[in-house]
Write an enzyme that holds these catalytic residues in place. Structure first.
Site, PDB file in Angstrom:
ATOM      1  N   CYS A 161       0.847  -1.199   0.000  1.00  0.00           N
ATOM      2  CA  CYS A 161       0.000   0.000   0.000  1.00  0.00           C
ATOM      3  C   CYS A 161       0.883   1.250   0.000  1.00  0.00           C
ATOM      4  CB  CYS A 161      -0.958  -0.039   1.198  1.00  0.00           C
ATOM      5  SG  CYS A 161      -2.315   1.153   1.086  1.00  0.00           S
ATOM      6  N   HIS A 175      -3.471  -5.272   0.199  1.00  0.00           N
ATOM      7  CA  HIS A 175      -2.927  -5.789   1.458  1.00  0.00           C
ATOM      8  C   HIS A 175      -2.961  -7.318   1.440  1.00  0.00           C
ATOM      9  CE1 HIS A 175      -2.649  -2.049   3.912  1.00  0.00           C
ATOM     10  NE2 HIS A 175      -3.536  -1.620   3.025  1.00  0.00           N
ATOM     11  N   GLU A 200      -1.470  -9.387   3.224  1.00  0.00           N
ATOM     12  CA  GLU A 200      -1.387 -10.001   4.557  1.00  0.00           C
ATOM     13  C   GLU A 200      -2.751 -10.388   5.102  1.00  0.00           C
ATOM     14  OE1 GLU A 200      -1.488  -5.475   5.410  1.00  0.00           O
ATOM     15  OE2 GLU A 200      -0.800  -6.845   3.851  1.00  0.00           O
TER      16      GLU A 200
END
Length: 465
Positions: A298, A425, A427
């Site tokens: 990001c 993102h 993750e």
């Protein structure tokens, strides 16, 4: 109420707020999951906080009403409590759990199971005391004591037959089979036996509170274990890398750069605001010039774009509109559809599709060469498409974009072992046995760098002998 939906009625916590909570729970519980067409067998509800807190009172009342309407066979309440040990005496104290259960029962909820957190395994006399004063059978008192890593928790719950107690309470014995934890057991045990670690420099703004990057930390753990490595996260405050810190706090500045240079890879996660941005740009520049594996998420991707624009394209004033609204070289801009005056509910959120512009790119290979990937987003700024041709000519390739083809999602640097930035993102979708591909790629590249440096070092040592 302001819209007149209640037709002048007095809006109260009970029943109006509690009814909304119950309706929300019931609506979520009816949503099919895991690709099924029917609702799930069990819906898990986590009510955080402490019993007695004002904030949780409407939720406890809603759950009380829900348990009554559903019936005991359809509702299982597990109360989590801490069993501390007094340092001087060394005795496990059950009184805090007794008091919290009494408070919970006064509010109309009786626990079916107790999940007791403790440093050491709970002794038999403590369990018997809890059973006697909390009205919970001894076999329903579960002990989650400290373990080498968190992946052992399902295993100790299995060993205490927690699944049998829950199945019995919910009357699911006909449809539930034994827990399938063989692969999970191998994963937990393999982590304990790992002997090598990989140093990961996490350059962020909120490093004083590591929970700010909890999803990133877990994704690094998943990827490292998949690569047979233990993650050793080196926290680097981005502000400490800046030139201004060299004058105001030289020791912190020196330590930050030593930590960064001593790591095998660099990761810059998401964030907001201009604090520490100069330090992040310096970290990205170091990774680019020294061939250090780099992953920008990001904001981290936007940092790589700003760094390239300043130091390769020669645009000294290149910046993001978030940090400098008057910059003549706005390489990162507000998304056109986003309001610049209202910050609430204006981000590009949720799962969005990213298409690969170059199928042979490294990121595509990490994902298994699909035409597109679906990842979760959380941003209100994007790369200015006007600068994309200039950046690509300089070697920063934009290999992924959205369905319009104008919003850049993934960047890769040519002639670099691993330099990737993603606007999304990854993750958020990482799992213990299914690590995120960008994170896996970062750890693989870091491991290869460690191996290369070790071989060079050994070669130098042999030559000196």
């Amino acid at each position: 109420e302001r819209k007149g939906d209640y037709l002048g009625k007095t809006v109260q916590v009970v029943p109006h707020v509690t009814d909304e909570i119950k309706q929300w729970i019931q609506s979520v519980s009816s949503v099919p999951v895991d690709g099924q067409t029917r609702p799930a067998d069990v819906c898990v509800i986590e009510l955080g906080g402490t019993v007695g807190d004002i904030e949780s009172m409407p939720f406890i009342e809603a759950l009380r009403q829900l348990s009554f309407s559903l019936g005991k066979d359809n509702f299982c309440l597990i109360h989590v409590s801490l069993v501390p040990v007094l340092g001087v005496v060394g005795e496990q104290k059950t009184k805090p759990t007794q008091h919290s259960v009494r408070e919970l029962r006064a509010l109309g909820l009786t626990p079916d199971l107790l999940a007791c957190r403790s440093a050491q395994p709970l002794i038999g006399s403590a369990k018997e005391k809890l059973s006697q004063f909390c009205h919970v059978p001894v076999e329903n008192i579960l002990n989650i004591h400290d373990v080498p890593n968190i992946w052992h928790v399902p295993l100790i719950l299995r060993n205490q037959k927690a699944h049998e107690a829950i199945i019995k309470q919910l009357n699911l014995s006909r449809s539930a089979g034994p827990p399938e934890l063989r692969d999970w057991t191998l994963m937990a045990e393999s982590y304990d036996n790992l002997s090598t670690s990989v140093k990961i420099a996490l350059v962020g703004k909120y490093t004083n509170l590591s929970d700010s990057y909890l999803s990133v930390v877990k994704a690094l753990l998943h990827a490292s274990v998949a690569c047979s490595q233990k993650p050793s996260i080196q926290w680097v405050s981005a502000s400490d890398l800046e030139d201004a810190t060299a004058a105001s706090a030289p020791d912190a500045h020196t330590k930050a750069w030593e930590t960064l240079k001593g790591s095998s890879c660099i990761l810059i996660p998401g964030g907001f605001g201009d604090r520490g941005i100069s330090g992040m740009i310096l970290a990205a520049k170091y990774a680019r010039e020294n061939k250090v594996p780099y992953l920008g998420i990001c904001l981290g991707m936007q940092i790589s774009v700003i760094e390239m624009s300043r130091h390769v394209l020669g645009l000294g004033n290149a910046d993001s509109e978030e940090f400098n609204t008057d910059t003549p070289d706005c390489v990162v801009m507000y998304m056109p559809e986003v309001s610049k005056t209202h910050l609430g509910n204006t981000m590009r959120l949720g799962c969005r599709r990213t298409f690969f512009r170059k199928p042979d790119c490294l990121t595509s290979k990490l994902y298994g060469n699909p035409p597109h990937v679906d990842e979760r987003h959380r941003h209100r700024y994007e790369v200015n498409p006007s600068f994309v041709p200039m950046l690509e000519n300089a070697g920063l390739q934009f290999v992924g974009c959205d369905e319009s083809g104008n919003r850049m999602e993934i960047v890769e640097l040519q002639d670099h072992p691993f330099y990737i930035g993603v606007q999304f993102h990854p993750e958020f979708k990482s799992r213990p046995r299914k690590p995120s591909p960008p994170f896996t790629g970062l750890i693989l590249a870091a491991t290869e760098r460690m191996r290369t440096l070790t071989n060079v070092s050994n070669g130098d040592a042999g030559a000196s002998e």
